[in-house]
Design a protein around this motif. Structure first.
Motif, PDB file in Angstrom:
ATOM      1  N   TYR A 193      69.306 -19.976  57.339  1.00 26.26           N
ATOM      2  CA  TYR A 193      70.005 -18.726  57.597  1.00 26.26           C
ATOM      3  C   TYR A 193      71.511 -18.961  57.643  1.00 26.26           C
ATOM      4  O   TYR A 193      71.982 -19.917  58.262  1.00 26.26           O
ATOM      5  CB  TYR A 193      69.565 -18.132  58.939  1.00 26.26           C
ATOM      6  N   GLY A 194      72.235 -18.082  57.005  1.00 29.61           N
ATOM      7  CA  GLY A 194      73.682 -18.014  57.135  1.00 29.61           C
ATOM      8  C   GLY A 194      74.006 -16.674  57.749  1.00 29.61           C
ATOM      9  O   GLY A 194      73.616 -15.624  57.223  1.00 29.61           O
ATOM     10  N   LEU A 195      74.663 -16.684  58.908  1.00 31.68           N
ATOM     11  CA  LEU A 195      74.922 -15.448  59.651  1.00 31.68           C
ATOM     12  C   LEU A 195      76.414 -15.255  59.876  1.00 31.68           C
ATOM     13  O   LEU A 195      77.149 -16.216  60.116  1.00 31.68           O
ATOM     14  CB  LEU A 195      74.246 -15.496  61.025  1.00 31.68           C
ATOM     15  N   LEU A 212      68.266 -17.464  67.823  1.00 40.61           N
ATOM     16  CA  LEU A 212      69.550 -18.125  67.639  1.00 40.61           C
ATOM     17  C   LEU A 212      70.582 -17.273  68.378  1.00 40.61           C
ATOM     18  O   LEU A 212      70.686 -16.072  68.129  1.00 40.61           O
ATOM     19  CB  LEU A 212      69.896 -18.235  66.152  1.00 40.61           C
ATOM     20  N   TYR A 213      71.280 -17.901  69.311  1.00 39.90           N
ATOM     21  CA  TYR A 213      72.223 -17.190  70.173  1.00 39.90           C
ATOM     22  C   TYR A 213      73.661 -17.547  69.857  1.00 39.90           C
ATOM     23  O   TYR A 213      73.967 -18.699  69.527  1.00 39.90           O
ATOM     24  CB  TYR A 213      71.992 -17.563  71.646  1.00 39.90           C
ATOM     25  N   LEU A 214      74.541 -16.565  70.005  1.00 44.45           N
ATOM     26  CA  LEU A 214      75.979 -16.776  70.105  1.00 44.45           C
ATOM     27  C   LEU A 214      76.368 -16.243  71.480  1.00 44.45           C
ATOM     28  O   LEU A 214      76.188 -15.053  71.763  1.00 44.45           O
ATOM     29  CB  LEU A 214      76.749 -16.032  69.011  1.00 44.45           C
ATOM     30  N   ILE A 215      76.836 -17.160  72.332  1.00 43.97           N
ATOM     31  CA  ILE A 215      77.209 -16.785  73.685  1.00 43.97           C
ATOM     32  C   ILE A 215      78.697 -17.065  73.867  1.00 43.97           C
ATOM     33  O   ILE A 215      79.170 -18.183  73.610  1.00 43.97           O
ATOM     34  CB  ILE A 215      76.372 -17.532  74.735  1.00 43.97           C
ATOM     35  N   TYR A 216      79.418 -16.042  74.289  1.00 47.27           N
ATOM     36  CA  TYR A 216      80.862 -16.180  74.509  1.00 47.27           C
ATOM     37  C   TYR A 216      81.146 -17.012  75.751  1.00 47.27           C
ATOM     38  O   TYR A 216      80.280 -17.199  76.614  1.00 47.27           O
ATOM     39  CB  TYR A 216      81.520 -14.806  74.630  1.00 47.27           C
ATOM     40  N   ASP A 223      77.325  -9.289  70.487  1.00 45.75           N
ATOM     41  CA  ASP A 223      76.618  -8.190  69.835  1.00 45.75           C
ATOM     42  C   ASP A 223      75.951  -8.713  68.570  1.00 45.75           C
ATOM     43  O   ASP A 223      76.520  -9.513  67.831  1.00 45.75           O
ATOM     44  CB  ASP A 223      77.595  -7.065  69.473  1.00 45.75           C
ATOM     45  N   GLY A 224      74.729  -8.250  68.312  1.00 42.03           N
ATOM     46  CA  GLY A 224      73.975  -8.682  67.143  1.00 42.03           C
ATOM     47  C   GLY A 224      73.105  -9.911  67.392  1.00 42.03           C
ATOM     48  O   GLY A 224      72.374 -10.339  66.516  1.00 42.03           O
ATOM     49  N   PHE A 225      73.202 -10.477  68.589  1.00 39.49           N
ATOM     50  CA  PHE A 225      72.423 -11.661  68.949  1.00 39.49           C
ATOM     51  C   PHE A 225      71.543 -11.343  70.138  1.00 39.49           C
ATOM     52  O   PHE A 225      71.855 -10.441  70.898  1.00 39.49           O
ATOM     53  CB  PHE A 225      73.354 -12.840  69.255  1.00 39.49           C
ATOM     54  N   PRO A 226      70.426 -12.035  70.319  1.00 41.41           N
ATOM     55  CA  PRO A 226      69.985 -13.159  69.510  1.00 41.41           C
ATOM     56  C   PRO A 226      69.475 -12.711  68.149  1.00 41.41           C
ATOM     57  O   PRO A 226      68.928 -11.627  67.998  1.00 41.41           O
ATOM     58  CB  PRO A 226      68.865 -13.790  70.325  1.00 41.41           C
ATOM     59  N   PHE A 227      69.653 -13.592  67.182  1.00 46.06           N
ATOM     60  CA  PHE A 227      69.045 -13.431  65.870  1.00 46.06           C
ATOM     61  C   PHE A 227      67.642 -14.007  65.989  1.00 46.06           C
ATOM     62  O   PHE A 227      67.457 -15.105  66.515  1.00 46.06           O
ATOM     63  CB  PHE A 227      69.847 -14.186  64.812  1.00 46.06           C
ATOM     64  N   VAL A 228      66.636 -13.264  65.517  1.00 45.33           N
ATOM     65  CA  VAL A 228      65.240 -13.691  65.656  1.00 45.33           C
ATOM     66  C   VAL A 228      64.707 -14.119  64.295  1.00 45.33           C
ATOM     67  O   VAL A 228      64.769 -13.361  63.321  1.00 45.33           O
ATOM     68  CB  VAL A 228      64.365 -12.566  66.249  1.00 45.33           C
ATOM     69  N   ALA A 229      64.172 -15.341  64.247  1.00 41.34           N
ATOM     70  CA  ALA A 229      63.567 -15.882  63.022  1.00 41.34           C
ATOM     71  C   ALA A 229      62.047 -15.870  63.168  1.00 41.34           C
ATOM     72  O   ALA A 229      61.517 -15.406  64.182  1.00 41.34           O
ATOM     73  CB  ALA A 229      64.073 -17.303  62.788  1.00 41.34           C
ATOM     74  N   GLY A 230      61.377 -16.421  62.186  1.00 40.94           N
ATOM     75  CA  GLY A 230      59.914 -16.454  62.195  1.00 40.94           C
ATOM     76  C   GLY A 230      59.334 -17.660  62.897  1.00 40.94           C
ATOM     77  O   GLY A 230      58.118 -17.774  63.024  1.00 40.94           O
ATOM     78  N   ASP A 231      60.191 -18.585  63.369  1.00 44.07           N
ATOM     79  CA  ASP A 231      59.714 -19.777  64.066  1.00 44.07           C
ATOM     80  C   ASP A 231      60.899 -20.412  64.798  1.00 44.07           C
ATOM     81  O   ASP A 231      62.013 -19.886  64.777  1.00 44.07           O
ATOM     82  CB  ASP A 231      59.071 -20.765  63.087  1.00 44.07           C
ATOM     83  N   LYS A 232      60.656 -21.549  65.390  1.00 41.14           N
ATOM     84  CA  LYS A 232      61.622 -22.227  66.250  1.00 41.14           C
ATOM     85  C   LYS A 232      62.882 -22.669  65.509  1.00 41.14           C
ATOM     86  O   LYS A 232      62.838 -22.993  64.333  1.00 41.14           O
ATOM     87  CB  LYS A 232      60.980 -23.477  66.863  1.00 41.14           C
ATOM     88  N   PHE A 233      64.003 -22.720  66.259  1.00 38.32           N
ATOM     89  CA  PHE A 233      65.234 -23.354  65.802  1.00 38.32           C
ATOM     90  C   PHE A 233      65.325 -24.683  66.541  1.00 38.32           C
ATOM     91  O   PHE A 233      65.683 -24.721  67.711  1.00 38.32           O
ATOM     92  CB  PHE A 233      66.458 -22.500  66.145  1.00 38.32           C
ATOM     93  N   ARG A 234      64.979 -25.777  65.878  1.00 35.40           N
ATOM     94  CA  ARG A 234      64.995 -27.092  66.527  1.00 35.40           C
ATOM     95  C   ARG A 234      66.097 -27.997  65.996  1.00 35.40           C
ATOM     96  O   ARG A 234      66.331 -29.065  66.536  1.00 35.40           O
ATOM     97  CB  ARG A 234      63.654 -27.773  66.358  1.00 35.40           C
ATOM     98  N   PHE A 272      73.464 -21.767  69.690  1.00 36.44           N
ATOM     99  CA  PHE A 272      72.305 -22.659  69.834  1.00 36.44           C
ATOM    100  C   PHE A 272      71.024 -21.900  69.507  1.00 36.44           C
ATOM    101  O   PHE A 272      70.963 -20.677  69.585  1.00 36.44           O
ATOM    102  CB  PHE A 272      72.224 -23.259  71.249  1.00 36.44           C
ATOM    103  N   GLY A 273      70.002 -22.669  69.131  1.00 33.36           N
ATOM    104  CA  GLY A 273      68.696 -22.108  68.839  1.00 33.36           C
ATOM    105  C   GLY A 273      67.704 -22.465  69.919  1.00 33.36           C
ATOM    106  O   GLY A 273      67.948 -23.366  70.734  1.00 33.36           O
ATOM    107  N   THR A 274      66.575 -21.754  69.922  1.00 28.52           N
ATOM    108  CA  THR A 274      65.555 -21.968  70.946  1.00 28.52           C
ATOM    109  C   THR A 274      64.170 -22.119  70.313  1.00 28.52           C
ATOM    110  O   THR A 274      63.961 -21.762  69.153  1.00 28.52           O
ATOM    111  CB  THR A 274      65.502 -20.787  71.942  1.00 28.52           C
ATOM    112  N   ASP A 275      63.234 -22.615  71.121  1.00 24.73           N
ATOM    113  CA  ASP A 275      61.835 -22.699  70.702  1.00 24.73           C
ATOM    114  C   ASP A 275      61.169 -21.330  70.678  1.00 24.73           C
ATOM    115  O   ASP A 275      60.046 -21.198  70.202  1.00 24.73           O
ATOM    116  CB  ASP A 275      61.053 -23.623  71.635  1.00 24.73           C
ATOM    117  N   SER A 276      61.846 -20.315  71.200  1.00 18.90           N
ATOM    118  CA  SER A 276      61.288 -18.958  71.160  1.00 18.90           C
ATOM    119  C   SER A 276      61.831 -18.172  69.961  1.00 18.90           C
ATOM    120  O   SER A 276      61.896 -16.944  70.003  1.00 18.90           O
ATOM    121  CB  SER A 276      61.555 -18.224  72.474  1.00 18.90           C
TER     122      SER A 276
END
Length: 173
Positions: free
Chosen positions: A68-70, A22-26, A33-44, A15-19
């Motif tokens: 983004y493709g991760l 982008l998280y991958l949570i088990y 590992d490697g998360f959260p991925f940080v972008a330049g703006d919100k993931f809505r 899921f993505g956040t307004d902060s």
């Protein structure tokens, strides 16, 4: 989006956040590992997960005008910058034995992207105003190939065949 990333037969969540994260949570609550991925703006917009021959690919658009493709370890498979705001979550279709992503934009563009992050211009087009809702696929005309269905902010419903030709009687207002 959910999928089993750690092969324990229990779904994990992306899921993505307004902060701008982008998280991958088990399933056990730990952040991968490697998360959260940080972008330049919100993931809505909702991310999608593609399991392509055992390779899990997370695809999500951000309000920073990037798609983004991760990989599941948080490394970037592709990062595409666009000139317009992405307005739809990615939709996936198999056309001519290729897995393709389709996303809509606020200027009416619908772009087609392959799993390597390349824009496929022959399947990209414009529906004249902001793309709203999800882009979906169905065989509307019974020719055994997928047709793309999209709606714009002007209230028009478009249906196009795999050659990006409008089906008879479309668009519908």
């Amino acid at each position: 989006a959910i999928a089993d990333f750690n092969d324990n037969d229990i779904n994990d969540i992306v899921f993505g956040t307004d902060s701008d994260n982008l998280y991958l949570i088990y399933d056990d609550g730990t952040i991968a590992d490697g998360f959260p991925f940080v972008a330049g703006d919100k993931f809505r917009l909702s991310p999608i997960i593609i399991n392509y021959f055992g390779e899990m690919i997370i695809v999500s658009g951000s309000e920073d005008q990037h798609l983004y493709g991760l990989y599941q370890d948080g490394t970037v498979k592709f990062d595409i910058t666009f000139d317009n705001q992405i307005t739809t979550s990615p939709s996936v279709a198999k056309i001519e034995n290729k897995i393709l992503l389709f996303i809509g934009f606020d200027n009416g563009d619908i772009k087609c992207i392959d799993l390597n992050g390349n824009i496929i211009n022959e399947y990209s087009f414009n529906i004249s105003s902001s793309v709203v809702g999800s882009i979906v696929f169905s065989d509307l005309n019974g020719d055994d190939s997928l047709d793309l269905i999209a709606v714009n902010a002007s209230g028009q419903l478009f249906a196009l065949n795999q050659y990006v030709e409008l089906l008879d009687y479309f668009p519908i207002s």
